[in-house]
Motif scaffolding. Structure first.
Motif, PDB file in Angstrom:
ATOM      1  N   VAL A   1       0.843  -1.208   0.000  1.00  0.00           N
ATOM      2  CA  VAL A   1       0.000   0.000   0.000  1.00  0.00           C
ATOM      3  C   VAL A   1       0.871   1.248   0.000  1.00  0.00           C
ATOM      4  CG1 VAL A   1      -1.726   1.317   1.292  1.00  0.00           C
ATOM      5  CG2 VAL A   1      -1.922  -1.175   1.116  1.00  0.00           C
TER       6      VAL A   1
ATOM      7  N   ASP B   1      -2.767   5.348  11.519  1.00  0.00           N
ATOM      8  CA  ASP B   1      -2.644   4.254  10.566  1.00  0.00           C
ATOM      9  C   ASP B   1      -1.156   4.061  10.312  1.00  0.00           C
ATOM     10  OD1 ASP B   1      -2.411   2.698   8.266  1.00  0.00           O
ATOM     11  OD2 ASP B   1      -4.303   3.429   7.437  1.00  0.00           O
TER      12      ASP B   1
ATOM     13  N   THR C   1       0.466   2.508   8.109  1.00  0.00           N
ATOM     14  CA  THR C   1       0.851   2.627   6.699  1.00  0.00           C
ATOM     15  C   THR C   1       0.906   4.084   6.270  1.00  0.00           C
ATOM     16  OG1 THR C   1      -0.193   0.481   6.256  1.00  0.00           O
ATOM     17  CG2 THR C   1       0.335   1.856   4.357  1.00  0.00           C
TER      18      THR C   1
ATOM     19  N   PHE D   1      -4.781   9.245   0.173  1.00  0.00           N
ATOM     20  CA  PHE D   1      -4.616   8.071   1.039  1.00  0.00           C
ATOM     21  C   PHE D   1      -5.699   8.077   2.118  1.00  0.00           C
ATOM     22  CE2 PHE D   1      -3.188   5.679   4.615  1.00  0.00           C
ATOM     23  CZ  PHE D   1      -2.346   4.676   4.140  1.00  0.00           C
ATOM     24  N   GLN D   2      -5.885   9.222   2.741  1.00  0.00           N
ATOM     25  CA  GLN D   2      -6.875   9.326   3.819  1.00  0.00           C
ATOM     26  C   GLN D   2      -8.278   9.047   3.309  1.00  0.00           C
ATOM     27  OE1 GLN D   2      -6.460  12.403   7.000  1.00  0.00           O
ATOM     28  NE2 GLN D   2      -8.334  13.240   6.089  1.00  0.00           N
TER      29      GLN D   2
ATOM     30  N   THR E   1      -9.144   7.188   0.728  1.00  0.00           N
ATOM     31  CA  THR E   1      -9.322   5.780   0.349  1.00  0.00           C
ATOM     32  C   THR E   1      -9.380   4.856   1.551  1.00  0.00           C
ATOM     33  OG1 THR E   1      -6.923   5.480   0.124  1.00  0.00           O
ATOM     34  CG2 THR E   1      -8.138   6.123  -1.842  1.00  0.00           C
ATOM     35  N   ARG E   2      -8.903   5.308   2.717  1.00  0.00           N
ATOM     36  CA  ARG E   2      -8.896   4.444   3.899  1.00  0.00           C
ATOM     37  C   ARG E   2     -10.085   4.708   4.831  1.00  0.00           C
ATOM     38  NH1 ARG E   2      -4.855   0.544   3.395  1.00  0.00           N
ATOM     39  NH2 ARG E   2      -4.142   0.667   5.552  1.00  0.00           N
TER      40      ARG E   2
END
Length: 418
Positions: A177, A352, A354, A413-414, A416-417
């Motif tokens: 990721v 997170d 990742t 990123f934020q 999509t999570r």
């Protein structure tokens, strides 16, 4: 160190400190070969770590010896393993053709540094720069292109020390990721370099002497990358760092045996022990001392009752973390300092892992480009006589543009999570 690290990955009964002890012994032996600035920096890291540990001990927190001595040892084993790939570099020939020139040579050099650097680390820089410098010396425009193309590798490749440190410092992070968001940033970096050549913003691109990259030279790096990804897909027993550490020597042995049998393998290993491995003094000093600092800061954070500046990590805070990487690198502070300071966040706030690893990797790449004391800029200075300060200052605009893209990717990123 390398043999014991592989043994420890395969057999849990091997003590954690087994590989760390020879790592520190190697640092003691190679200490005189480490540059003065790096020695001062490493001693400062160790002093900071020990001071933080002393403070933590006064508050009832006693750090583990394994953390103190072996915090970053897996990264060093991975780097020692990747250094074996230099044994596969073909020796220089007296009848080598003249270097190609022009925009195509520029693009080939950019992609060659990036593609090879993504697997064989800074060895790719030395391989390519040595070829470019063989007849006329390395020019500043060649050095700057190498610095920019190689720094972008740190956005995603686990073969780079900074990415390895990012993954090791964020337990539970997902390397694939992280790479999925780092690769687009690296792609933008390469497109930006190409646009600079096309738009005339790169001086004398038509006269640029480049490195002739051939597909045959990419076979081994591609094979290694595929082997690591394929093994990671079928087993979760080993980390990406451990897979690289174990599979690289195996691949090198197979290739050397096919090239010339046992004699070629023996000569290669002798060269590795006598010449290649002793060049790792700088890496040993940096990562071992940074490990002491990180262990101390983690202990101090626990002694402070988990006090932090903020209680969660989102895209905005990650963007500020990137800015810290950028700003401190401008004054010569190595990105490893920011990782060491921020790594304790992973265990005490809502974060997170990742996302934190992605921010670390992006910050490492952005910082190394503009840091005169980064590994890539120091190699270009010490080996080829190019001013590391001039390269770093010339990269400020380039990294600033990439910072804006990196911030956008962190917010993506934020999203999509969620």
């Amino acid at each position: 160190m390398l043999v014991l690290a592989i043994a420890g990955a395969l057999w849990p009964a091997v003590p954690t400190l087994a590989a760390a002890v020879p790592a520190w012994a190697a640092l003691v032996l190679l200490w005189p070969s480490v540059e003065r600035w790096q020695r001062v920096q490493s001693l400062a890291f160790i002093a900071t770590g020990l001071g933080a540990m002393g403070w933590a001990a006064g508050h009832g927190i006693v750090p583990r010896v394994e953390s103190l001595l072996g915090q970053n040892q897996p990264i060093l084993s991975m780097l020692a393993s990747v250094t074996l790939l230099r044994l596969l570099n073909p020796p220089p020939r007296a009848d080598e053709p003249e270097l190609p020139q022009g925009r195509r040579a520029y693009v080939q050099s950019m992609l060659g540094v990036h593609a090879l650097g993504a697997v064989i680390n800074i060895s790719a820089v030395i391989l390519i720069a040595d070829r470019l410098a063989r007849t006329r010396g390395l020019a500043f425009d060649q050095a700057q292109l190498i610095s920019r193309a190689f720094s972008a590798v740190a956005f995603y490749s686990p073969f780079i020390g900074g990415v390895a440190l990012a993954l090791a410092s964020t337990p539970g992070s997902n390397a694939l990721v992280m790479a999925a968001f780092g690769l687009p940033l690296a792609a933008v970096a390469c497109l930006l370099l190409y646009w600079q050549a096309r738009s005339g913003r790169f001086p004398d691109v038509d006269g640029f002497r480049g490195y002739p990259v051939h597909l045959e030279g990419l076979r081994v790096p591609v094979a290694l990358g595929f082997a690591v990804l394929a093994t990671a897909a079928v087993t979760s027993r080993f980390s990406v760092l451990a897979l690289i550490t174990m599979l690289t020597p195996l691949l090198v042995v197979v290739v050397l045996l096919r090239r010339g049998g046992m004699r070629t393998l023996r000569d290669g290993l002798v060269d590795y022990v006598a010449a290649r491995a002793p060049q790792m003094g700088t890496e040993l000093a940096l990562f071992l001392s940074a490990g002491v600092m990180a262990a101390g800061l983690i202990a101090a954070s626990a002694g402070a009752g988990g006090w932090v500046l903020f209680d969660r990590l989102d895209a905005l805070h990650a963007s500020l973390l990137l800015l810290a990487f950028f700003a401190t690198s401008l004054v010569g502070i190595h990105p490893v300092v920011i990782v060491g300071v921020a790594a304790p966040l992973a265990g005490v706030i809502d974060a997170d892992p990742t996302l934190l690893a992605t921010a670390f990797a992006m910050g490492w790449g952005l910082g190394c480009a503009v840091n005169p004391m980064s590994g890539i800029n120091m190699v270009l200075n010490s080996r080829y006589g190019i001013s590391n300060w001039r390269i770093a200052r010339g990269n400020v605009g380039f990294s600033a543009a990439l910072y804006c893209v990196a911030v956008g990717l962190l917010f993506l990123f934020q999203l999509t999570r969620l």
